[in-house]
Design an enzyme around this catalytic site. Structure first.
Site, mmCIF file in Angstrom:
data_model
loop_
_atom_site.group_PDB
_atom_site.id
_atom_site.type_symbol
_atom_site.label_atom_id
_atom_site.label_comp_id
_atom_site.label_asym_id
_atom_site.label_seq_id
_atom_site.Cartn_x
_atom_site.Cartn_y
_atom_site.Cartn_z
ATOM 1 N NE ARG A 50 -15.514 -30.296 -111.437
ATOM 2 C CZ ARG A 50 -15.153 -31.369 -110.747
ATOM 3 N NH1 ARG A 50 -15.396 -32.577 -111.246
ATOM 4 N NH2 ARG A 50 -14.554 -31.263 -109.571
ATOM 5 N NE ARG A 76 -19.846 -37.240 -116.990
ATOM 6 C CZ ARG A 76 -18.683 -37.521 -116.409
ATOM 7 N NH1 ARG A 76 -17.847 -36.551 -116.132
ATOM 8 N NH2 ARG A 76 -18.368 -38.762 -116.111
ATOM 9 C CD GLU A 110 -15.077 -39.790 -109.373
ATOM 10 O OE1 GLU A 110 -14.771 -38.725 -108.816
ATOM 11 O OE2 GLU A 110 -14.891 -40.008 -110.587
ATOM 12 C CB SER A 159 -11.900 -38.275 -106.619
ATOM 13 O OG SER A 159 -10.654 -38.662 -107.152
ATOM 14 N NE ARG A 176 -21.017 -37.830 -110.263
ATOM 15 C CZ ARG A 176 -20.119 -38.304 -111.102
ATOM 16 N NH1 ARG A 176 -19.389 -39.355 -110.757
ATOM 17 N NH2 ARG A 176 -19.934 -37.769 -112.294
#
Length: 426
Positions: free
Chosen positions: A261, A276, A348, A351, A390
């Protein structure tokens, strides 16, 4: 993609849904473009029909020796041929405008999704686990990671910001987490393991609602392929264009892949540490099912993601996202947020979204109910089970010791070759 028949029949309800998602009323514009396209289609069809009739009548007139009539019909056919491109172009232009508009509109939220502008308006549904009572001040993963093999400097030197180089037992622990997640999702939760490409074409990205709106969030190669932002893309797109047998049991797929990403628009967010990254790994969950099964499947999928956190004994909370924080293609989303004691915050880690028929319409993926002639669109769902990096961060922060070491969770012992603790290296 949206059902144009629904919009024509329920323009006010559609506008209300778009307004809930922070958009402007667009139903009138959609209906007008649709009417323009349908009018052009009708004109083309009528012209084609009349051209065929006139062409057939020319032969009959010639056979009857009526040259004047034949010539008049020839002139009419020529006139029809000359006018048709105008209507064909009008149909093509209106269809392109309509499709482009529809492709940029988010999914309609489910009725039980709460209103709200951002993450502050999300609703906590459940909390699981006991937060560890540390006898010392817990540190963030970035502060203990370097001595354990989490090398941010080398990653940055090789590739730039938001890349990390893992070494030794740290790399092994990262791999162990991914293997454990895959085993749990396949052996315990009934998902079929897949190994899809991480380079996909425009159709795969469009069908899973990543194009055209989010092109800047992904990396594209010089030959036009896309590096996947998540294996949701190839797993879901693996049924694109198909009419599948009625899925009386949902089709459940999982994969562990690299993901990429660009993190466009996230400047300044989580620039420190492993949270991230531009390149990361995830174990993804995808389900394809009948509309009547999707709500139950959404709950089940979220539970499958939760099972990883529970097996690792990582405290977390389950959150129902409000309309303002929900992803573009989702109609309902649960986030799982793991507790990070070093940050003193929930972050988070998964999801899980039900997209309804939104992606299926874009992909044209349908099923044929038993005993029925017409096909229906399937429902698709996706979720992280889990984000590997994560989860590594969560293990580091929750299992850290005062000397800077990190204890390996018991469930990972079979994957660690006897290593029970990550020890700081001088």
């Amino acid at each position: 993609m949206h059902d144009i028949a629904f919009i024509r029949a329920n323009p006010e309800a559609f506008d209300a849904a778009m307004t809930r998602r922070g958009g402007e009323p667009v139903a009138d514009q959609i209906v007008a473009l649709d009417a323009k396209k349908r009018e052009a289609q009708t004109r083309v069809q009528e012209a084609q029909s009349r051209r065929n009739e006139a062409s057939k009548a020319i032969g009959q007139a010639m056979g009857q020796g009526d040259k004047d009539k034949a010539e008049a019909l020839k002139a009419e056919v020529a006139e029809i041929k000359a006018s048709m491109p105008q209507w064909e172009e009008a149909e093509t232009a209106a269809a392109a405008q309509l499709n482009d508009l529809l492709a940029r509109l988010p999914n309609i939220p489910a009725d039980d999704v709460p209103d709200g502008a951002d993450e502050e308006d999300n609703v906590e549904v459940a909390v699981w686990g006991e937060k560890r009572d540390f006898a010392f001040e817990p540190k963030e993963h970035a502060d203990i990671g370097l001595a354990l093999g989490m090398d941010f400097e080398t990653g940055a030197a090789l590739s730039g910001a938001r890349f990390t180089f893992l070494r030794g037992d740290m790399a092994r622990l990262h791999r162990a987490l991914a293997q454990f997640m895959l085993d749990q999702q396949t052996r315990e939760n009934g998902y079929t393991e897949c190994n899809p490409p991480v380079l996909v074409n425009d159709n795969a990205m469009y069908g899973t609602d990543k194009l055209p709106k989010f092109a800047e969030d992904s990396f594209q190669t010089t030959d036009g392929r896309w590096l996947i932002p998540t294996s949701e893309v190839p797993l879901t797109a693996s049924v694109a264009g198909q009419i599948i047998d009625e899925p009386t049991q949902p089709i459940r797929l999982t994969a562990h892949t690299l993901c990429f990403r660009s993190e466009a628009g996230s400047a300044g967010r989580d620039t420190r540490g492993f949270i991230r990254q531009h390149q990361f790994e995830k174990v993804e969950l995808v389900s394809i099912c009948r509309p009547e099964d999707s709500e139950a499947e959404h709950e089940r999928m979220t539970g499958c993601a939760e099972s990883i956190l529970q097996a690792l004994d990582l405290p977390y909370r389950k959150v129902l996202l409000c309309v303002g924080d929900m992803g573009f293609g989702a109609r309902k989303t649960y986030d799982l947020e793991v507790w990070l004691p070093g940050q003193g915050a929930y972050r988070e880690i998964s999801s899980c979204s039900n997209t309804g028929e939104f992606q299926a319409r874009r992909m044209n993926t349908r099923y044929k109910p038993e005993g029925e002639k017409k096909t229906r669109f399937v429902h698709t769902l996706n979720g992280s089970g889990l984000a590997v990096g994560r989860t590594l961060v969560a293990v580091m922060e929750n299992y850290q010791e005062e000397d800077g070491s990190v204890t390996v969770p018991d469930v990972l012992a079979p994957y660690m070759g006897g290593v029970t603790r990550l020890e700081p290296q001088t």
